[in-house]
Design a protein around this motif. Structure first.
Motif, PDB file in Angstrom:
ATOM      1  N   GLY A 128       0.718  -1.266   0.000  1.00 25.75           N
ATOM      2  CA  GLY A 128       0.000   0.000   0.000  1.00 25.75           C
ATOM      3  C   GLY A 128       0.739   1.303   0.000  1.00 25.75           C
ATOM      4  N   PHE A 129       1.720   1.495   0.876  1.00 20.74           N
ATOM      5  CA  PHE A 129       2.278   2.835   1.044  1.00 20.74           C
ATOM      6  C   PHE A 129       3.072   3.302  -0.173  1.00 20.74           C
ATOM      7  N   ASN A 130       2.876   4.552  -0.569  1.00 23.21           N
ATOM      8  CA  ASN A 130       3.703   5.131  -1.627  1.00 23.21           C
ATOM      9  C   ASN A 130       5.071   5.520  -1.037  1.00 23.21           C
ATOM     10  N   ALA A 131       5.969   5.997  -1.883  1.00 18.84           N
ATOM     11  CA  ALA A 131       7.346   6.233  -1.428  1.00 18.84           C
ATOM     12  C   ALA A 131       7.426   7.229  -0.256  1.00 18.84           C
ATOM     13  N   PRO A 132       6.764   8.394  -0.345  1.00 19.62           N
ATOM     14  CA  PRO A 132       6.861   9.315   0.789  1.00 19.62           C
ATOM     15  C   PRO A 132       6.291   8.721   2.085  1.00 19.62           C
ATOM     16  N   MET A 133       5.223   7.946   1.967  1.00 24.46           N
ATOM     17  CA  MET A 133       4.641   7.335   3.162  1.00 24.46           C
ATOM     18  C   MET A 133       5.553   6.240   3.722  1.00 24.46           C
ATOM     19  N   GLN A 134       6.234   5.512   2.800  1.00 26.94           N
ATOM     20  CA  GLN A 134       7.199   4.502   3.269  1.00 26.94           C
ATOM     21  C   GLN A 134       8.306   5.179   4.063  1.00 26.94           C
ATOM     22  N   TYR A 137       8.019   7.943   5.728  1.00 29.08           N
ATOM     23  CA  TYR A 137       7.446   8.349   7.008  1.00 29.08           C
ATOM     24  C   TYR A 137       7.350   7.161   7.964  1.00 29.08           C
ATOM     25  N   MET A 138       6.946   5.990   7.453  1.00 30.05           N
ATOM     26  CA  MET A 138       6.865   4.786   8.288  1.00 30.05           C
ATOM     27  C   MET A 138       8.262   4.429   8.820  1.00 30.05           C
ATOM     28  N   GLN A 139       9.277   4.649   7.987  1.00 26.42           N
ATOM     29  CA  GLN A 139      10.653   4.374   8.397  1.00 26.42           C
ATOM     30  C   GLN A 139      11.069   5.300   9.545  1.00 26.42           C
ATOM     31  N   GLU A 140      10.656   6.572   9.415  1.00 27.21           N
ATOM     32  CA  GLU A 140      10.915   7.551  10.485  1.00 27.21           C
ATOM     33  C   GLU A 140      10.279   7.101  11.795  1.00 27.21           C
ATOM     34  N   LEU A 141       9.017   6.663  11.692  1.00 32.20           N
ATOM     35  CA  LEU A 141       8.299   6.203  12.886  1.00 32.20           C
ATOM     36  C   LEU A 141       8.982   4.973  13.475  1.00 32.20           C
ATOM     37  N   ALA A 174     -11.244   1.952  -0.597  1.00 31.46           N
ATOM     38  CA  ALA A 174     -12.481   2.632  -0.970  1.00 31.46           C
ATOM     39  C   ALA A 174     -12.244   4.097  -1.344  1.00 31.46           C
ATOM     40  N   ASN A 175     -11.081   4.621  -0.972  1.00 31.66           N
ATOM     41  CA  ASN A 175     -10.776   6.032  -1.204  1.00 31.66           C
ATOM     42  C   ASN A 175      -9.271   6.162  -1.432  1.00 31.66           C
ATOM     43  N   ALA A 176      -8.897   6.215  -2.705  1.00 32.74           N
ATOM     44  CA  ALA A 176      -7.482   6.136  -3.098  1.00 32.74           C
ATOM     45  C   ALA A 176      -6.635   7.295  -2.561  1.00 32.74           C
ATOM     46  N   GLN A 177      -7.274   8.384  -2.140  1.00 34.77           N
ATOM     47  CA  GLN A 177      -6.524   9.535  -1.608  1.00 34.77           C
ATOM     48  C   GLN A 177      -5.916   9.260  -0.232  1.00 34.77           C
ATOM     49  N   ARG A 178      -6.515   8.322   0.494  1.00 30.87           N
ATOM     50  CA  ARG A 178      -6.109   8.105   1.888  1.00 30.87           C
ATOM     51  C   ARG A 178      -4.681   7.587   2.001  1.00 30.87           C
ATOM     52  N   LEU A 179      -3.994   8.048   3.053  1.00 28.56           N
ATOM     53  CA  LEU A 179      -2.624   7.627   3.381  1.00 28.56           C
ATOM     54  C   LEU A 179      -1.658   7.818   2.211  1.00 28.56           C
ATOM     55  N   VAL A 193       1.838  12.689   3.323  1.00 25.09           N
ATOM     56  CA  VAL A 193       2.417  12.626   4.672  1.00 25.09           C
ATOM     57  C   VAL A 193       1.943  13.792   5.542  1.00 25.09           C
ATOM     58  N   LYS A 194       1.898  14.988   4.959  1.00 25.12           N
ATOM     59  CA  LYS A 194       1.491  16.168   5.733  1.00 25.12           C
ATOM     60  C   LYS A 194       0.055  16.003   6.261  1.00 25.12           C
ATOM     61  N   GLU A 195      -0.823  15.519   5.388  1.00 28.87           N
ATOM     62  CA  GLU A 195      -2.222  15.272   5.765  1.00 28.87           C
ATOM     63  C   GLU A 195      -2.295  14.212   6.876  1.00 28.87           C
ATOM     64  N   VAL A 196      -1.542  13.133   6.687  1.00 25.86           N
ATOM     65  CA  VAL A 196      -1.557  12.027   7.647  1.00 25.86           C
ATOM     66  C   VAL A 196      -1.075  12.505   9.014  1.00 25.86           C
ATOM     67  N   GLN A 197       0.021  13.266   9.029  1.00 31.02           N
ATOM     68  CA  GLN A 197       0.555  13.768  10.302  1.00 31.02           C
ATOM     69  C   GLN A 197      -0.456  14.688  10.988  1.00 31.02           C
ATOM     70  N   LYS A 198      -1.114  15.521  10.192  1.00 28.83           N
ATOM     71  CA  LYS A 198      -2.094  16.467  10.755  1.00 28.83           C
ATOM     72  C   LYS A 198      -3.232  15.720  11.433  1.00 28.83           C
ATOM     73  N   TRP A 199      -3.787  14.726  10.751  1.00 31.67           N
ATOM     74  CA  TRP A 199      -4.937  14.016  11.312  1.00 31.67           C
ATOM     75  C   TRP A 199      -4.551  13.122  12.473  1.00 31.67           C
ATOM     76  N   LEU A 200      -3.335  12.529  12.433  1.00 28.27           N
ATOM     77  CA  LEU A 200      -2.904  11.715  13.574  1.00 28.27           C
ATOM     78  C   LEU A 200      -2.778  12.596  14.820  1.00 28.27           C
ATOM     79  N   ARG A 201      -2.183  13.774  14.638  1.00 27.29           N
ATOM     80  CA  ARG A 201      -2.023  14.703  15.772  1.00 27.29           C
ATOM     81  C   ARG A 201      -3.392  15.090  16.339  1.00 27.29           C
ATOM     82  N   ARG A 202      -4.289  15.536  15.464  1.00 22.61           N
ATOM     83  CA  ARG A 202      -5.606  15.993  15.901  1.00 22.61           C
ATOM     84  C   ARG A 202      -6.418  14.872  16.542  1.00 22.61           C
ATOM     85  N   ASN A 203      -6.462  13.737  15.845  1.00 26.65           N
ATOM     86  CA  ASN A 203      -7.398  12.706  16.296  1.00 26.65           C
ATOM     87  C   ASN A 203      -6.910  11.921  17.504  1.00 26.65           C
TER      88      ASN A 203
END
Lengths: 138, 151
Positions: free
Chosen positions: A19-25, A27-31, A96-101, A104-114
Motif C-alpha cells: 500500500g504505502f507510496n514512497a513518501p509514506m514509506q 514516514y513509516m521508516q521515520e516512525l 475505498a478512497n485512493a486519496q487516503r494515506l 504525509v502532511k495530511e496524515v501527520q495532521k490528522w494523527l495529531r488531531r485525532n
C-alpha cells in the motif's frame, strides 16, 4: 506466460496490500526509528494492535468516551460522520478512497488531531505506525 | 439583452440584501469546510477570527490545529474579508451565533425545529438555508427540514 501473469498478479496484490507510496514509506521508516529509540525491543508495527487502538473507547478531549470508530465507523470502507458537526466523512480505507494515506502532511495532521481528540494526548511513534498499518490493510 | 443585464443586476443586488460574499478560498475550503460548514469570513469580525485562528488546538472541544504556514494563510484570508457591519457589531467572540443581529434573525425559530436531528444546532447553516454555501441567506431560500418553507 502463465507464470509471468502470476508474478504480475502477485505484484498488484502486493501493491494493494503493502500500500504505502514512497513518501509514506519514508514516514513509516521515520516512525520505526523513533519507536526503536524509545523501546529497544520494538520489533515492527502490528496491524492487530492498530485495530485495537482504533476500535477501543477512551476518555477523549471532551471528557467523554470516544473511539476512532465514533466518527469513522467500524467499517472503514463506509462513509463516516463527524460527531460534532454531523458532516459526512469520506471512507478512510484506501481500498475505498485512493486519496487516503498518500500525503504525509495530511496524515501527520490528522494523527495529531485525532489522537488528541480520542486519547486526550498525542500518539507515540509505535501507536501511529500501528494504526497506519491497520488502516492500510482496509 | 439590456433586460437580461438589468434582471441579473436586480437579482444580484437582491441576494446581496441578505447575503455575504461566498467563501471561495481553496485552502479555507479544504482545511475548515472538511469538518463543518464553510462559514463566510464576513460572519465574524477581525478580532473574532484572530481568536479562532489563535486557538485551533482547542476548537470548540476538538483539536483542529494546523501547520504554521497554512494557519497564517487562512488567517490572512479571513481578516482580509472579515465582517465589519451589522452582522458582527458587538460580537468579538468566536461564535457567529452570539451576534445580536444573528440572534434577532433567529429568535422566532422554534426550539424543536432547531433541535431535531436534521438540524441539531443553529451552527448548521445549510440545514435550512439551502443557498448558504453561496453566501445567500435570503428568507425565500429557507426550507426547514420536516417543516418546509419559512413563511
Amino acid at each position: 506466460m502463465k507464470r509471468l501473469l502470476f508474478v504480475v498478479g502477485l505484484g498488484f496484490a502486493g501493491l494493494h496490500a503493502g500500500g504505502f507510496n514512497a513518501p509514506m514509506q519514508a514516514y513509516m521508516q521515520e516512525l520505526t526509528l523513533e519507536a526503536k529509540s524509545v523501546d529497544g525491543a520494538f520489533s515492527g508495527f502490528d496491524a492487530k494492535r492498530g485495530e485495537s487502538l482504533f476500535t477501543t473507547k477512551h476518555i477523549g478531549k471532551k471528557g467523554t468516551e470516544v473511539s476512532c470508530t465514533t466518527c469513522h465507523t467500524a467499517n472503514l470502507k463506509n462513509n463516516g460522520q463527524n460527531s460534532n458537526t454531523n458532516k459526512s466523512i469520506l471512507p478512510l480505507a484506501p481500498s475505498a478512497n485512493a486519496q487516503r494515506l498518500t500525503d504525509v502532511k495530511e496524515v501527520q495532521k490528522w494523527l495529531r488531531r485525532n489522537f488528541n481528540d480520542v486519547f486526550a494526548r498525542e500518539g507515540t511513534a509505535q501507536e501511529k505506525g500501528d494504526v497506519l498499518s491497520y488502516i492500510i490493510t482496509q | 439583452m439590456k433586460k437580461v443585464v438589468l434582471a441579473s443586476v436586480l437579482i444580484a443586488s437582491f441576494a446581496w440584501c441578505s447575503g455575504v460574499p461566498a467563501a471561495t478560498d481553496p485552502l479555507y475550503q479544504k482545511e475548515c469546510a472538511s469538518c463543518h460548514f464553510g462559514y463566510q469570513p464576513a460572519l465574524l469580525n477581525k478580532a473574532s477570527w484572530e481568536k479562532v485562528m489563535g486557538s485551533l488546538s482547542e476548537h470548540f472541544g476538538t483539536d483542529a490545529s494546523l501547520g504554521k504556514e497554512d494557519s497564517q494563510a487562512i488567517l490572512s484570508y479571513l481578516v482580509r474579508n472579515a465582517g465589519n457591519g451589522k452582522i458582527t457589531t458587538g460580537n468579538d467572540t468566536t461564535r457567529i451565533t452570539l451576534s445580536a443581529y444573528f440572534k434577532r434573525k433567529h429568535r422566532e425559530v422554534p426550539l424543536k425545529q432547531i433541535l431535531q436531528k436534521e438540524v441539531g444546532s443553529l451552527s448548521n447553516c445549510m440545514a435550512c438555508h439551502t443557498t448558504a454555501d453561496k453566501g445567500s441567506y435570503s428568507e425565500r431560500y429557507i426550507v426547514i427540514p420536516n417543516y418546509g418553507r419559512w413563511e
